[in-house]
Design a protein around this motif. Structure first.
Motif, PDB file in Angstrom:
ATOM      1  N   VAL A  77      -9.495  11.231 -45.163  1.00  0.00           N
ATOM      2  CA  VAL A  77      -9.131  12.579 -45.599  1.00  0.00           C
ATOM      3  C   VAL A  77      -8.522  13.317 -44.409  1.00  0.00           C
ATOM      4  CG1 VAL A  77      -9.942  14.715 -46.630  1.00  0.00           C
ATOM      5  CG2 VAL A  77     -11.070  12.548 -47.219  1.00  0.00           C
ATOM      6  N   LEU A  78      -7.261  13.718 -44.550  1.00  0.00           N
ATOM      7  CA  LEU A  78      -6.595  14.510 -43.521  1.00  0.00           C
ATOM      8  C   LEU A  78      -6.864  15.976 -43.801  1.00  0.00           C
ATOM      9  CD1 LEU A  78      -4.710  14.545 -41.066  1.00  0.00           C
ATOM     10  CD2 LEU A  78      -2.792  14.660 -42.661  1.00  0.00           C
ATOM     11  N   LEU A  79      -7.442  16.678 -42.820  1.00  0.00           N
ATOM     12  CA  LEU A  79      -7.899  18.061 -42.990  1.00  0.00           C
ATOM     13  C   LEU A  79      -7.203  18.993 -42.023  1.00  0.00           C
ATOM     14  CD1 LEU A  79     -11.742  17.379 -42.832  1.00  0.00           C
ATOM     15  CD2 LEU A  79     -10.416  17.728 -44.907  1.00  0.00           C
ATOM     16  N   GLU A  80      -7.015  20.201 -42.465  1.00  0.00           N
ATOM     17  CA  GLU A  80      -6.651  21.293 -41.567  1.00  0.00           C
ATOM     18  C   GLU A  80      -7.822  22.261 -41.592  1.00  0.00           C
ATOM     19  OE1 GLU A  80      -4.553  22.712 -38.697  1.00  0.00           O
ATOM     20  OE2 GLU A  80      -3.438  21.297 -39.950  1.00  0.00           O
ATOM     21  N   MET A  81      -8.312  22.666 -40.431  1.00  0.00           N
ATOM     22  CA  MET A  81      -9.466  23.549 -40.354  1.00  0.00           C
ATOM     23  C   MET A  81      -9.037  25.011 -40.289  1.00  0.00           C
ATOM     24  SD  MET A  81     -12.066  21.567 -40.397  1.00  0.00           S
ATOM     25  CE  MET A  81     -12.649  19.949 -39.956  1.00  0.00           C
ATOM     26  N   ALA A  82      -9.745  25.862 -41.012  1.00  0.00           N
ATOM     27  CA  ALA A  82      -9.508  27.301 -40.907  1.00  0.00           C
ATOM     28  C   ALA A  82      -9.866  27.758 -39.494  1.00  0.00           C
ATOM     29  CB  ALA A  82     -10.366  28.038 -41.934  1.00  0.00           C
ATOM     30  N   PRO A  83      -9.191  28.811 -38.979  1.00  0.00           N
ATOM     31  CA  PRO A  83      -9.503  29.302 -37.627  1.00  0.00           C
ATOM     32  C   PRO A  83     -10.998  29.596 -37.482  1.00  0.00           C
ATOM     33  CG  PRO A  83      -7.538  30.378 -38.475  1.00  0.00           C
ATOM     34  CD  PRO A  83      -8.109  29.575 -39.606  1.00  0.00           C
ATOM     35  N   GLY A  84     -11.564  29.093 -36.397  1.00  0.00           N
ATOM     36  CA  GLY A  84     -12.977  29.312 -36.128  1.00  0.00           C
ATOM     37  C   GLY A  84     -13.902  28.322 -36.809  1.00  0.00           C
ATOM     38  N   THR A  85     -13.363  27.436 -37.644  1.00  0.00           N
ATOM     39  CA  THR A  85     -14.196  26.447 -38.337  1.00  0.00           C
ATOM     40  C   THR A  85     -14.340  25.205 -37.469  1.00  0.00           C
ATOM     41  OG1 THR A  85     -13.433  27.226 -40.486  1.00  0.00           O
ATOM     42  CG2 THR A  85     -14.436  25.044 -40.416  1.00  0.00           C
ATOM     43  N   MET A  86     -15.559  24.739 -37.310  1.00  0.00           N
ATOM     44  CA  MET A  86     -15.824  23.532 -36.542  1.00  0.00           C
ATOM     45  C   MET A  86     -15.906  22.337 -37.490  1.00  0.00           C
ATOM     46  SD  MET A  86     -15.869  24.610 -33.489  1.00  0.00           S
ATOM     47  CE  MET A  86     -16.491  23.194 -32.628  1.00  0.00           C
ATOM     48  N   PRO A  87     -15.453  21.180 -37.060  1.00  0.00           N
ATOM     49  CA  PRO A  87     -15.534  20.001 -37.929  1.00  0.00           C
ATOM     50  C   PRO A  87     -16.964  19.650 -38.311  1.00  0.00           C
ATOM     51  CG  PRO A  87     -14.814  19.393 -35.714  1.00  0.00           C
ATOM     52  CD  PRO A  87     -14.784  20.880 -35.780  1.00  0.00           C
ATOM     53  N   ASP A  88     -17.927  20.012 -37.472  1.00  0.00           N
ATOM     54  CA  ASP A  88     -19.336  19.726 -37.790  1.00  0.00           C
ATOM     55  C   ASP A  88     -19.765  20.374 -39.100  1.00  0.00           C
ATOM     56  OD1 ASP A  88     -19.386  18.392 -35.434  1.00  0.00           O
ATOM     57  OD2 ASP A  88     -20.653  19.812 -34.366  1.00  0.00           O
ATOM     58  N   SER A  89     -19.186  21.550 -39.407  1.00  0.00           N
ATOM     59  CA  SER A  89     -19.579  22.225 -40.634  1.00  0.00           C
ATOM     60  C   SER A  89     -19.094  21.452 -41.861  1.00  0.00           C
ATOM     61  CB  SER A  89     -19.040  23.657 -40.657  1.00  0.00           C
ATOM     62  OG  SER A  89     -17.634  23.669 -40.615  1.00  0.00           O
ATOM     63  N   VAL A  90     -17.936  20.829 -41.767  1.00  0.00           N
ATOM     64  CA  VAL A  90     -17.422  20.006 -42.860  1.00  0.00           C
ATOM     65  C   VAL A  90     -18.271  18.750 -43.005  1.00  0.00           C
ATOM     66  CG1 VAL A  90     -15.456  18.638 -43.660  1.00  0.00           C
ATOM     67  CG2 VAL A  90     -15.080  20.911 -42.690  1.00  0.00           C
ATOM     68  N   VAL A  91     -18.606  18.136 -41.874  1.00  0.00           N
ATOM     69  CA  VAL A  91     -19.454  16.931 -41.903  1.00  0.00           C
ATOM     70  C   VAL A  91     -20.791  17.251 -42.564  1.00  0.00           C
ATOM     71  CG1 VAL A  91     -20.690  15.250 -40.483  1.00  0.00           C
ATOM     72  CG2 VAL A  91     -18.336  15.881 -39.896  1.00  0.00           C
ATOM     73  N   SER A  92     -21.401  18.360 -42.178  1.00  0.00           N
ATOM     74  CA  SER A  92     -22.697  18.736 -42.749  1.00  0.00           C
ATOM     75  C   SER A  92     -22.593  18.993 -44.248  1.00  0.00           C
ATOM     76  CB  SER A  92     -23.237  19.988 -42.051  1.00  0.00           C
ATOM     77  OG  SER A  92     -23.477  19.726 -40.687  1.00  0.00           O
ATOM     78  N   ALA A  93     -21.522  19.677 -44.664  1.00  0.00           N
ATOM     79  CA  ALA A  93     -21.349  19.997 -46.081  1.00  0.00           C
ATOM     80  C   ALA A  93     -21.186  18.743 -46.926  1.00  0.00           C
ATOM     81  CB  ALA A  93     -20.145  20.919 -46.260  1.00  0.00           C
ATOM     82  N   CYS A  94     -20.492  17.759 -46.384  1.00  0.00           N
ATOM     83  CA  CYS A  94     -20.286  16.498 -47.124  1.00  0.00           C
ATOM     84  C   CYS A  94     -21.538  15.633 -47.107  1.00  0.00           C
ATOM     85  CB  CYS A  94     -19.105  15.724 -46.531  1.00  0.00           C
ATOM     86  SG  CYS A  94     -17.506  16.524 -46.772  1.00  0.00           S
ATOM     87  N   SER A  95     -22.226  15.609 -45.987  1.00  0.00           N
ATOM     88  CA  SER A  95     -23.366  14.704 -45.823  1.00  0.00           C
ATOM     89  C   SER A  95     -24.546  15.047 -46.722  1.00  0.00           C
ATOM     90  CB  SER A  95     -23.817  14.683 -44.358  1.00  0.00           C
ATOM     91  OG  SER A  95     -22.791  14.172 -43.534  1.00  0.00           O
ATOM     92  N   ILE A  96     -24.645  16.315 -47.163  1.00  0.00           N
ATOM     93  CA  ILE A  96     -25.772  16.670 -48.028  1.00  0.00           C
ATOM     94  C   ILE A  96     -25.526  16.271 -49.485  1.00  0.00           C
ATOM     95  CG2 ILE A  96     -26.525  18.565 -46.545  1.00  0.00           C
ATOM     96  CD1 ILE A  96     -25.253  20.497 -48.561  1.00  0.00           C
ATOM     97  N   LEU A  97     -24.296  15.828 -49.785  1.00  0.00           N
ATOM     98  CA  LEU A  97     -23.998  15.373 -51.142  1.00  0.00           C
ATOM     99  C   LEU A  97     -24.635  14.007 -51.377  1.00  0.00           C
ATOM    100  CD1 LEU A  97     -20.207  16.332 -51.327  1.00  0.00           C
ATOM    101  CD2 LEU A  97     -22.141  17.604 -52.281  1.00  0.00           C
ATOM    102  N   ASP A  98     -25.177  13.806 -52.557  1.00  0.00           N
ATOM    103  CA  ASP A  98     -25.858  12.560 -52.890  1.00  0.00           C
ATOM    104  C   ASP A  98     -24.901  11.376 -52.807  1.00  0.00           C
ATOM    105  OD1 ASP A  98     -28.037  10.999 -53.723  1.00  0.00           O
ATOM    106  OD2 ASP A  98     -27.320  11.050 -55.803  1.00  0.00           O
ATOM    107  N   GLY A  99     -25.263  10.385 -51.993  1.00  0.00           N
ATOM    108  CA  GLY A  99     -24.488   9.152 -51.882  1.00  0.00           C
ATOM    109  C   GLY A  99     -23.288   9.227 -50.972  1.00  0.00           C
ATOM    110  N   VAL A 100     -23.045  10.371 -50.324  1.00  0.00           N
ATOM    111  CA  VAL A 100     -21.865  10.552 -49.483  1.00  0.00           C
ATOM    112  C   VAL A 100     -22.252  10.420 -48.011  1.00  0.00           C
ATOM    113  CG1 VAL A 100     -20.062  12.178 -48.765  1.00  0.00           C
ATOM    114  CG2 VAL A 100     -20.733  12.023 -51.182  1.00  0.00           C
ATOM    115  N   SER A 101     -21.459   9.655 -47.260  1.00  0.00           N
ATOM    116  CA  SER A 101     -21.683   9.503 -45.819  1.00  0.00           C
ATOM    117  C   SER A 101     -20.365   9.714 -45.088  1.00  0.00           C
ATOM    118  CB  SER A 101     -22.200   8.099 -45.483  1.00  0.00           C
ATOM    119  OG  SER A 101     -23.425   7.845 -46.103  1.00  0.00           O
ATOM    120  N   VAL A 102     -20.369  10.583 -44.091  1.00  0.00           N
ATOM    121  CA  VAL A 102     -19.199  10.738 -43.228  1.00  0.00           C
ATOM    122  C   VAL A 102     -19.303   9.677 -42.146  1.00  0.00           C
ATOM    123  CG1 VAL A 102     -17.970  12.246 -41.639  1.00  0.00           C
ATOM    124  CG2 VAL A 102     -18.968  13.188 -43.734  1.00  0.00           C
TER     125      VAL A 102
END
Length: 201
Positions: free
Chosen positions: A47-72
């Motif tokens: 997945v190619l992403l563009e981050m909003a200003p001030g957004t850290m990639p860790d926040s995206v990783v955390s948001a995805c990782s809490i989904l059932d069956g999803v691993s970054v």
């Protein structure tokens, strides 16, 4: 700054939508998605992403990782431009000038495989000669006989793979991961074969 994220998710309807929703809520904007592999009821997507200003990639990783069956599996900055480069585009570029197809392929591998460097080397007795390489490639290589696409041990910086290429060997290195998947090794073998065929036309 664009980021490239490799994610494993259940290969069922709605999974990608849940991931896309989580990315958006965390401040990421999806520019492109490529299916890398499907196996055992799971899909692996880049997945190619563009981050909003001030957004850290860790926040995206955390948001995805809490989904059932999803691993970054991996995320890193992606400096190869604003899109993913498809194999068809590689082949089209090779056919523009068949006489340079073998070296042109090496130049295109970093974009096609999201790697940091690629090199074509030629065994020469106890040493190897660099035939063609991208700018970030190392200048020295130490490897045994390569008879099929193979993952290499790499080092503390890169994960690497190699494949035979008409008497030469092509190597690729990816800083910090992820490991090369079986599907990527198969794609590499296929593209190398096409480059050999095109260069003989």
């Amino acid at each position: 700054m664009p980021y490239l994220m490799r994610v494993e998710l259940p290969d069922v309807p709605g999974s990608l939508g849940r991931v896309a929703g989580a990315i958006g809520e965390a401040g990421g904007d999806i520019e492109a998605i490529e299916i890398v592999e499907k196996r055992d009821g799971f899909a692996v997507d880049d997945v190619l992403l563009e981050m909003a200003p001030g957004t850290m990639p860790d926040s995206v990783v955390s948001a995805c990782s809490i989904l059932d069956g999803v691993s970054v599996l991996w995320i890193n900055r992606y400096a190869a431009g604003g899109n993913l480069f498809l194999d068809l585009e590689v082949v089209e570029s090779l056919t523009e000038d068949p006489s340079t197809a073998r070296d042109r392929l090496v130049d295109l591998l970093p974009m096609a495989f999201k790697v940091d460097w690629a090199a074509r080397i030629r065994p020469d007795g106890d040493t190897v000669k660099v035939v063609h390489a991208t700018d970030a490639a190392p200048s020295e290589f130490d490897l045994g006989t390569i008879s099929s696409p193979t993952r290499l041990p790499g080092d503390e910086v890169y994960v690497e793979c190699a494949a035979p290429f008409a008497g030469d060997v092509v190597l690729m290195g990816r800083r910090g991961g992820p490991e090369f998947l079986d599907s990527e090794l198969a794609r590499l073998e296929h593209l190398l074969g096409l480059a050999i065929t095109i260069s003989r036309d």
